[in-house]
Design an enzyme around this catalytic site. Structure first.
Site, PDB file in Angstrom:
ATOM      1  N   HIS A  83       0.965  -1.485   0.040  1.00 25.68           N
ATOM      2  CA  HIS A  83       0.332  -0.302  -0.338  1.00 25.68           C
ATOM      3  C   HIS A  83       0.828   0.928  -0.410  1.00 25.68           C
ATOM      4  O   HIS A  83       1.268   1.233   0.750  1.00 25.68           O
ATOM      5  CB  HIS A  83      -0.693   0.347   1.398  1.00 25.68           C
ATOM      6  CG  HIS A  83      -1.771   1.338   1.293  1.00 25.68           C
ATOM      7  ND1 HIS A  83      -3.347   1.002   1.653  1.00 25.68           N
ATOM      8  CD2 HIS A  83      -1.877   1.991   0.898  1.00 25.68           C
ATOM      9  CE1 HIS A  83      -3.630   2.614   2.216  1.00 25.68           C
ATOM     10  NE2 HIS A  83      -3.173   2.674   0.605  1.00 25.68           N
ATOM     11  N   HIS A  85       1.344   4.717  -2.527  1.00 26.12           N
ATOM     12  CA  HIS A  85       0.805   6.218  -3.457  1.00 26.12           C
ATOM     13  C   HIS A  85       2.315   6.757  -3.754  1.00 26.12           C
ATOM     14  O   HIS A  85       2.038   8.023  -3.923  1.00 26.12           O
ATOM     15  CB  HIS A  85       0.778   7.186  -2.453  1.00 26.12           C
ATOM     16  CG  HIS A  85      -1.168   6.617  -1.493  1.00 26.12           C
ATOM     17  ND1 HIS A  85      -2.429   6.329  -2.079  1.00 26.12           N
ATOM     18  CD2 HIS A  85      -1.083   6.191  -0.260  1.00 26.12           C
ATOM     19  CE1 HIS A  85      -3.087   6.437  -1.407  1.00 26.12           C
ATOM     20  NE2 HIS A  85      -2.154   5.990  -0.187  1.00 26.12           N
ATOM     21  N   LYS A  88       1.883  10.732  -5.546  1.00 26.87           N
ATOM     22  CA  LYS A  88       1.961  11.625  -4.713  1.00 26.87           C
ATOM     23  C   LYS A  88       3.351  12.238  -3.930  1.00 26.87           C
ATOM     24  O   LYS A  88       3.141  12.994  -3.892  1.00 26.87           O
ATOM     25  CB  LYS A  88       1.110  11.478  -3.526  1.00 26.87           C
ATOM     26  CG  LYS A  88      -0.235  10.765  -3.774  1.00 26.87           C
ATOM     27  CD  LYS A  88      -1.448  11.650  -2.248  1.00 26.87           C
ATOM     28  CE  LYS A  88      -2.505  11.524  -2.658  1.00 26.87           C
ATOM     29  NZ  LYS A  88      -3.212   9.738  -2.696  1.00 26.87           N
ATOM     30  N   HIS A 234      -9.527   2.273   0.917  1.00 28.58           N
ATOM     31  CA  HIS A 234      -9.243   2.733   1.840  1.00 28.58           C
ATOM     32  C   HIS A 234     -10.099   2.646   2.552  1.00 28.58           C
ATOM     33  O   HIS A 234     -11.555   3.653   2.299  1.00 28.58           O
ATOM     34  CB  HIS A 234      -9.053   4.150   1.765  1.00 28.58           C
ATOM     35  CG  HIS A 234      -7.802   4.603   1.023  1.00 28.58           C
ATOM     36  ND1 HIS A 234      -6.922   4.032  -0.141  1.00 28.58           N
ATOM     37  CD2 HIS A 234      -6.157   5.161   1.223  1.00 28.58           C
ATOM     38  CE1 HIS A 234      -6.118   4.421  -0.372  1.00 28.58           C
ATOM     39  NE2 HIS A 234      -5.562   4.872   0.582  1.00 28.58           N
ATOM     40  N   GLU A 237     -10.627   5.482   7.792  1.00 26.31           N
ATOM     41  CA  GLU A 237      -9.467   6.560   8.338  1.00 26.31           C
ATOM     42  C   GLU A 237     -10.204   8.263   8.885  1.00 26.31           C
ATOM     43  O   GLU A 237      -9.506   8.702   8.358  1.00 26.31           O
ATOM     44  CB  GLU A 237      -8.670   6.799   7.172  1.00 26.31           C
ATOM     45  CG  GLU A 237      -7.200   7.090   7.318  1.00 26.31           C
ATOM     46  CD  GLU A 237      -6.376   7.795   6.111  1.00 26.31           C
ATOM     47  OE1 GLU A 237      -6.323   7.820   4.537  1.00 26.31           O
ATOM     48  OE2 GLU A 237      -4.930   7.799   6.697  1.00 26.31           O
ATOM     49  N   ASP A 335       2.259   3.483   2.833  1.00 26.33           N
ATOM     50  CA  ASP A 335       1.709   4.842   2.794  1.00 26.33           C
ATOM     51  C   ASP A 335       2.782   5.632   2.000  1.00 26.33           C
ATOM     52  O   ASP A 335       3.474   5.499   1.228  1.00 26.33           O
ATOM     53  CB  ASP A 335       0.450   5.274   3.841  1.00 26.33           C
ATOM     54  CG  ASP A 335      -0.354   5.031   3.520  1.00 26.33           C
ATOM     55  OD1 ASP A 335      -1.267   5.474   2.118  1.00 26.33           O
ATOM     56  OD2 ASP A 335      -1.346   6.119   4.715  1.00 26.33           O
ATOM     57  N   ASN A 336       2.308   6.918   2.739  1.00 31.34           N
ATOM     58  CA  ASN A 336       2.949   8.403   1.644  1.00 31.34           C
ATOM     59  C   ASN A 336       4.300   8.172   1.898  1.00 31.34           C
ATOM     60  O   ASN A 336       4.878   7.918   2.634  1.00 31.34           O
ATOM     61  CB  ASN A 336       1.621   8.971   1.925  1.00 31.34           C
ATOM     62  CG  ASN A 336       0.419   8.989   1.768  1.00 31.34           C
ATOM     63  OD1 ASN A 336       0.019   8.015   2.208  1.00 31.34           O
ATOM     64  ND2 ASN A 336      -0.106   9.222   0.748  1.00 31.34           N
TER      65      ASN A 336
HETATM   66  O1  LIG Z   1      -3.771   7.475   3.446  1.00 32.66           O
HETATM   67  C1  LIG Z   1      -3.939   8.405   2.766  1.00 32.66           C
HETATM   68  C2  LIG Z   1      -5.640   8.330   2.142  1.00 32.66           C
HETATM   69  C3  LIG Z   1      -6.090   9.094   1.201  1.00 32.66           C
HETATM   70  N1  LIG Z   1      -5.197   8.969   0.232  1.00 32.66           N
HETATM   71  C4  LIG Z   1      -3.508   9.055   0.536  1.00 32.66           C
HETATM   72  O2  LIG Z   1      -2.819   9.676  -0.286  1.00 32.66           O
HETATM   73  N2  LIG Z   1      -3.461   8.272   1.772  1.00 32.66           N
END
Ligand SMILES: O=c1cc[nH]c(=O)[nH]1
Length: 442
Positions: A83, A85, A88, A234, A237, A335-336
């Site tokens: 998981h 991204h 981004k 997702h 959250e 994650d991010n």
């Molecule tokens: O944690 C998250 C939730 C939505 N989008 C993201 O990029 N990260």
């Protein structure tokens, strides 16, 4: 540089990284769950894994052991990050989160994507992030891809190109990411689902408690069944205990008899609900065979973020121990990375595991938690789990550490990564490479 046909003598390998048929043949595990092993590498593959010849009680062959004595240092298989991204990643310098909140992250990303996410910008940042992940020892990675129109038409071709470029080094998967309300536009979502199908991707959405949440979740299941796609959400959250979309997802999976894989990330609000309520939800998740991915670094950063100068009171993470007690597969992921959802990170799954151990108390005992960065995320992705096992590619990470306390106390920046039996260059890309992309937009 390590490479060629050698035997890594006297390694420490965790039981969860050996594979079920192997561990019982390896003698006794130590208190951390590690076995002493000699790992013979031949032609880029693992030829044999045998109990360490020099180890008390070991019974492996000792005559043709050429290669370094690891003196009981830990060897991991390569890691799976299910998981992330990538689209981004690394935009922080031009688009920070103004207040560290979830709302701040959403607004900042919307502004940056509209202004800057061209194919060139995405390609450069994704490639940078993948070089980091590769150097840290990751061999498979799933990324969510913001897929609101018209961004989807730019991002999905870049993802496909990146997957081809990285093939053989990192096994890449993509998931579309849209707010669940996007499914109200039936034709628009059907077109996106076809795009995802054409790219060999996974269908996904962010779920939250809109009035028509049940119908929208049902629609995504129906679409996935029609197209034969897996699902990755997702969900919830937030610290709001009334956020219960995980239960709605589990009910939809059971009602529809969904046969594909369903993974759900975040699920933060579960730990804010009464135990009985959360327990009922998890019983349904277990019954539906849903896997969960916890994102401890990002959740710690965003959840309970206060704007009044007071200190956060909860850790933001979901109920992983209660999930494992029910047999639910739990993966841990990054994650991010250096974006408005998380200001830090480098797609280093060892950092993620180190942080997860502290935040989620994955220790004393460690049990089978090391599988949460190998076996469990591989199941989420539907790929073979990396293992230290005969017949597998010699893809592994060698650490200068002999126990969990040694492994998790340092960043392991000096780790050695072998791919196909050859040591790779683990020099990380320089941030200055991204400077030309970081000019604030007009
Ligand atoms: O944690 C998250 C939730 C939505 N989008 C993201 O990029 N990260």
């Amino acid at each position: 540089m390590l490479s060629g046909d050698v035997t890594l003598r006297n390694a420490r390998v965790h039981g969860t990284h050996l594979g079920a048929p192997v561990a019982p043949l390896m003698g006794a595990a130590d208190a951390g769950g590690f076995y002493r092993a000699d790992i013979a590498l031949r032609g880029g593959m693992i030829a044999t894994v045998t109990p360490a010849a020099g180890d008390a009680g070991g019974c492996g062959p000792s005559s043709d052991l050429e290669g370094p004595d690891l003196e009981g240092r830990i060897v991991f298989p390569t890691l799976v990050d299910c998981h992330t991204h990538l689209d981004k990643g690394h935009i922080w310098a031009r688009q920070p989160n103004p207040d560290g909140s979830f709302g701040g992250a959403l607004a900042a990303v919307a502004s940056d994507s509209a202004a800057n996410w061209s194919a060139d910008d995405l390609s450069a940042r994704m490639d940078f992030a993948l070089r980091c992940a590769f150097a840290h020892g990751t061999s498979a990675l799933r990324t969510h891809i913001d897929s609101q129109s018209p961004q989807d038409a730019i991002s999905w071709p870049v993802f496909e190109q990146m997957r081809a470029t990285w093939s053989g080094r990192i096994d890449l998967q993509g998931v579309c990411l849209v707010g669940i309300e996007a499914l109200r536009d039936e034709a628009g979502f059907a077109a996106l689902a076809q795009r995802v199908k054409a790219a060999g991707g996974v269908l996904g959405a962010v779920t939250y408690m809109v009035p028509d949440i049940e119908a929208l979740v049902d629609r995504i299941f129906v679409t996935a069944m029609e197209l034969g796609l897996d699902l990755d959400f997702h969900a919830d959250e937030t610290g709001d205990p009334d956020a219960m979309s995980l239960r709605i997802i589990a009910q939809a999976a059971l009602r529809r008899g969904f046969g594909g894989r369903v993974n759900v990330g975040h699920c933060c609000s579960l730990s804010r609900q009464p135990d009985a309520e959360a327990g009922r939800c998890l019983d349904l998740v277990a019954e539906a065979g849903i896997s969960i991915t916890t994102l401890p670094m990002c959740n710690l950063y965003l959840q309970d973020r206060r704007q009044d100068g007071t200190t956060p009171r909860w850790r933001g993470v979901t109920l992983v121990h209660e999930m494992r007690a029910r047999g639910i597969a739990v993966a841990i992921a990054s994650d991010n990375t250096r974006d408005p959802f998380y200001a830090y990170g480098d797609l280093d799954m060892i950092e993620t595991y180190r942080m997860a151990t502290r935040i989620l108390h994955l220790d004393h005992p460690t049990g089978d938690w090391p599988a949460a960065i190998t076996d469990a995320p591989a199941r989420v992705m539907g790929i073979d789990a990396p293992q230290i096992a005969a017949g597998r590619s010699a893809d592994m990470i060698l650490f200068r550490a002999r126990s969990w306390t040694e492994l998790l106390s340092r960043p392991q920046s000096d780790r050695i990564v072998l791919r196909g039996g050859a040591q790779i260059d683990t020099t990380l890309p320089d941030y200055s490479e991204l400077d030309p992309l970081m000019e604030p937009s007009e």
